[in-house]
Design a protein around this motif. Structure first.
Motif, mmCIF file in Angstrom:
data_model
loop_
_atom_site.group_PDB
_atom_site.id
_atom_site.type_symbol
_atom_site.label_atom_id
_atom_site.label_comp_id
_atom_site.label_asym_id
_atom_site.label_seq_id
_atom_site.Cartn_x
_atom_site.Cartn_y
_atom_site.Cartn_z
ATOM 1 N N ALA A 20 90.697 -41.657 35.688
ATOM 2 C CA ALA A 20 91.444 -40.611 36.410
ATOM 3 C C ALA A 20 91.444 -39.307 35.619
ATOM 4 O O ALA A 20 91.199 -38.231 36.182
ATOM 5 N N ALA A 21 91.700 -39.379 34.321
ATOM 6 C CA ALA A 21 91.739 -38.178 33.489
ATOM 7 C C ALA A 21 90.349 -37.545 33.383
ATOM 8 O O ALA A 21 90.202 -36.319 33.455
ATOM 9 N N TRP A 22 89.324 -38.364 33.194
ATOM 10 C CA TRP A 22 87.961 -37.845 33.052
ATOM 11 C C TRP A 22 87.510 -37.150 34.322
ATOM 12 O O TRP A 22 86.996 -36.028 34.288
ATOM 13 N N ILE A 23 87.693 -37.823 35.454
ATOM 14 C CA ILE A 23 87.255 -37.243 36.728
ATOM 15 C C ILE A 23 88.056 -35.982 37.037
ATOM 16 O O ILE A 23 87.488 -34.958 37.433
ATOM 17 N N ALA A 24 89.372 -36.024 36.844
ATOM 18 C CA ALA A 24 90.204 -34.837 37.088
ATOM 19 C C ALA A 24 89.785 -33.686 36.181
ATOM 20 O O ALA A 24 89.680 -32.537 36.625
ATOM 21 N N GLY A 25 89.536 -33.977 34.919
ATOM 22 C CA GLY A 25 89.114 -32.947 33.975
ATOM 23 C C GLY A 25 87.804 -32.305 34.376
ATOM 24 O O GLY A 25 87.654 -31.077 34.340
ATOM 25 N N PHE A 26 86.825 -33.122 34.782
ATOM 26 C CA PHE A 26 85.544 -32.561 35.185
ATOM 27 C C PHE A 26 85.640 -31.800 36.505
ATOM 28 O O PHE A 26 84.971 -30.795 36.694
ATOM 29 N N VAL A 27 86.480 -32.266 37.417
ATOM 30 C CA VAL A 27 86.670 -31.526 38.669
ATOM 31 C C VAL A 27 87.288 -30.157 38.384
ATOM 32 O O VAL A 27 86.841 -29.131 38.913
ATOM 33 N N ILE A 28 88.286 -30.119 37.517
ATOM 34 C CA ILE A 28 88.930 -28.846 37.173
ATOM 35 C C ILE A 28 87.942 -27.909 36.472
ATOM 36 O O ILE A 28 87.864 -26.725 36.799
ATOM 37 N N CYS A 29 87.180 -28.453 35.518
ATOM 38 C CA CYS A 29 86.193 -27.616 34.812
ATOM 39 C C CYS A 29 85.102 -27.132 35.770
ATOM 40 O O CYS A 29 84.714 -25.955 35.729
ATOM 41 N N ALA A 30 84.606 -28.022 36.619
ATOM 42 C CA ALA A 30 83.566 -27.625 37.565
ATOM 43 C C ALA A 30 84.106 -26.578 38.534
ATOM 44 O O ALA A 30 83.413 -25.607 38.862
ATOM 45 N N GLU A 31 85.330 -26.750 38.977
ATOM 46 C CA GLU A 31 85.952 -25.783 39.883
ATOM 47 C C GLU A 31 86.037 -24.418 39.220
ATOM 48 O O GLU A 31 85.743 -23.398 39.826
ATOM 49 N N SER A 32 86.413 -24.392 37.960
ATOM 50 C CA SER A 32 86.548 -23.105 37.272
ATOM 51 C C SER A 32 85.189 -22.439 37.036
ATOM 52 O O SER A 32 85.109 -21.217 36.950
ATOM 53 N N VAL A 33 84.136 -23.225 36.931
ATOM 54 C CA VAL A 33 82.806 -22.662 36.715
ATOM 55 C C VAL A 33 82.170 -22.238 38.041
ATOM 56 O O VAL A 33 81.521 -21.205 38.125
ATOM 57 N N PHE A 34 82.373 -23.029 39.103
ATOM 58 C CA PHE A 34 81.726 -22.738 40.381
ATOM 59 C C PHE A 34 82.422 -21.646 41.180
ATOM 60 O O PHE A 34 81.793 -20.916 41.914
ATOM 61 N N SER A 48 74.657 -21.241 33.773
ATOM 62 C CA SER A 48 73.874 -22.418 33.373
ATOM 63 C C SER A 48 74.750 -23.662 33.257
ATOM 64 O O SER A 48 74.269 -24.780 33.422
ATOM 65 N N LEU A 49 76.031 -23.461 32.982
ATOM 66 C CA LEU A 49 76.946 -24.597 32.891
ATOM 67 C C LEU A 49 77.228 -25.226 34.243
ATOM 68 O O LEU A 49 77.589 -26.395 34.317
ATOM 69 N N LYS A 50 77.095 -24.466 35.312
ATOM 70 C CA LYS A 50 77.369 -24.988 36.651
ATOM 71 C C LYS A 50 76.620 -26.291 36.889
ATOM 72 O O LYS A 50 77.186 -27.296 37.279
ATOM 73 N N TRP A 51 75.324 -26.224 36.644
ATOM 74 C CA TRP A 51 74.482 -27.373 36.962
ATOM 75 C C TRP A 51 74.679 -28.511 35.970
ATOM 76 O O TRP A 51 74.570 -29.684 36.341
ATOM 77 N N ALA A 52 74.998 -28.175 34.747
ATOM 78 C CA ALA A 52 75.299 -29.226 33.767
ATOM 79 C C ALA A 52 76.564 -29.976 34.169
ATOM 80 O O ALA A 52 76.610 -31.216 34.135
ATOM 81 N N PHE A 53 77.627 -29.252 34.557
ATOM 82 C CA PHE A 53 78.853 -29.897 35.010
ATOM 83 C C PHE A 53 78.610 -30.737 36.259
ATOM 84 O O PHE A 53 79.115 -31.849 36.381
ATOM 85 N N LEU A 54 77.835 -30.204 37.173
ATOM 86 C CA LEU A 54 77.539 -30.940 38.395
ATOM 87 C C LEU A 54 76.782 -32.220 38.088
ATOM 88 O O LEU A 54 77.131 -33.296 38.592
ATOM 89 N N LEU A 55 75.766 -32.135 37.238
ATOM 90 C CA LEU A 55 74.974 -33.309 36.877
ATOM 91 C C LEU A 55 75.819 -34.353 36.152
ATOM 92 O O LEU A 55 75.782 -35.538 36.495
ATOM 93 N N VAL A 56 76.583 -33.916 35.165
ATOM 94 C CA VAL A 56 77.423 -34.856 34.415
ATOM 95 C C VAL A 56 78.451 -35.498 35.337
ATOM 96 O O VAL A 56 78.726 -36.695 35.250
#
Length: 158
Positions: A20-34, A48-56
């Motif tokens: 839950a924490a990992w997925i929430a953290g990546f969603v928040i980070c991806a949201e802030s980048v996208f 360039s981080l957009k696609w890295a966050f999306l892939l991860v």
């Protein structure tokens, strides 16, 4: 639940909190980048981080869920095992166990119990054994002692 716990005290953390924490953290980070505020120019370094966050996120979330959702809490209660998914607990006679082995594929190591017949919780149980019980064996690259303990229980039941 009585008896001696064979699974890690961190099982609930590995099964529920970490995913839950990992997925929430990546969603928040991806949201802030996208999504950049209107009127604000996008930062070229973040592009360039957009696609890295999306892939991860697309690879990591399913892998983490695969690892975590099947974990069980396991306790030895006399000649039986108590297996729980935190919603339901079953008493498993060790004579019904077909095979016990240690999975080396991921860390932390996992113990896998294959049943002779399906149960309400499935035909395979996976748990993370207590770390301190296997510390010396882990350092030497050997098998966790709980695997041998359950195998010995199975042999005694047959």
């Amino acid at each position: 639940m009585t008896g001696r716990r064979l699974s890690s005290s961190l099982t609930f953390f590995w099964k529920v909190i970490l995913p839950a924490a990992w997925i929430a953290g990546f969603v928040i980070c991806a949201e802030s980048v996208f999504f950049v505020s209107r009127g604000k120019a996008p930062d070229p370094g973040l592009q360039s981080l957009k696609w890295a966050f999306l892939l991860v996120s697309l690879v990591g979330a399913p892998a983490l869920l695969w690892f975590a959702t099947g974990l069980k809490r396991v306790t030895r209660d006399g000649p039986d095992l108590l297996v729980s998914n935190y919603r339901r607990e079953l008493r498993i006679p060790v004579g019904e166990i077909r095979h016990v082995y240690q999975s080396w594929a991921v860390s932390p190591w996992r113990v896998v119990i294959d049943m002779r017949a399906p149960t309400e919780l499935g035909s395979t149980f996976v748990f993370i054994p207590r770390f301190r019980d296997g510390l010396t064996h882990r350092a030497l690259g050997g098998q966790h002692p709980v695997v041998e303990e359950i195998r010995a229980m199975c042999d005694a039941a047959r």
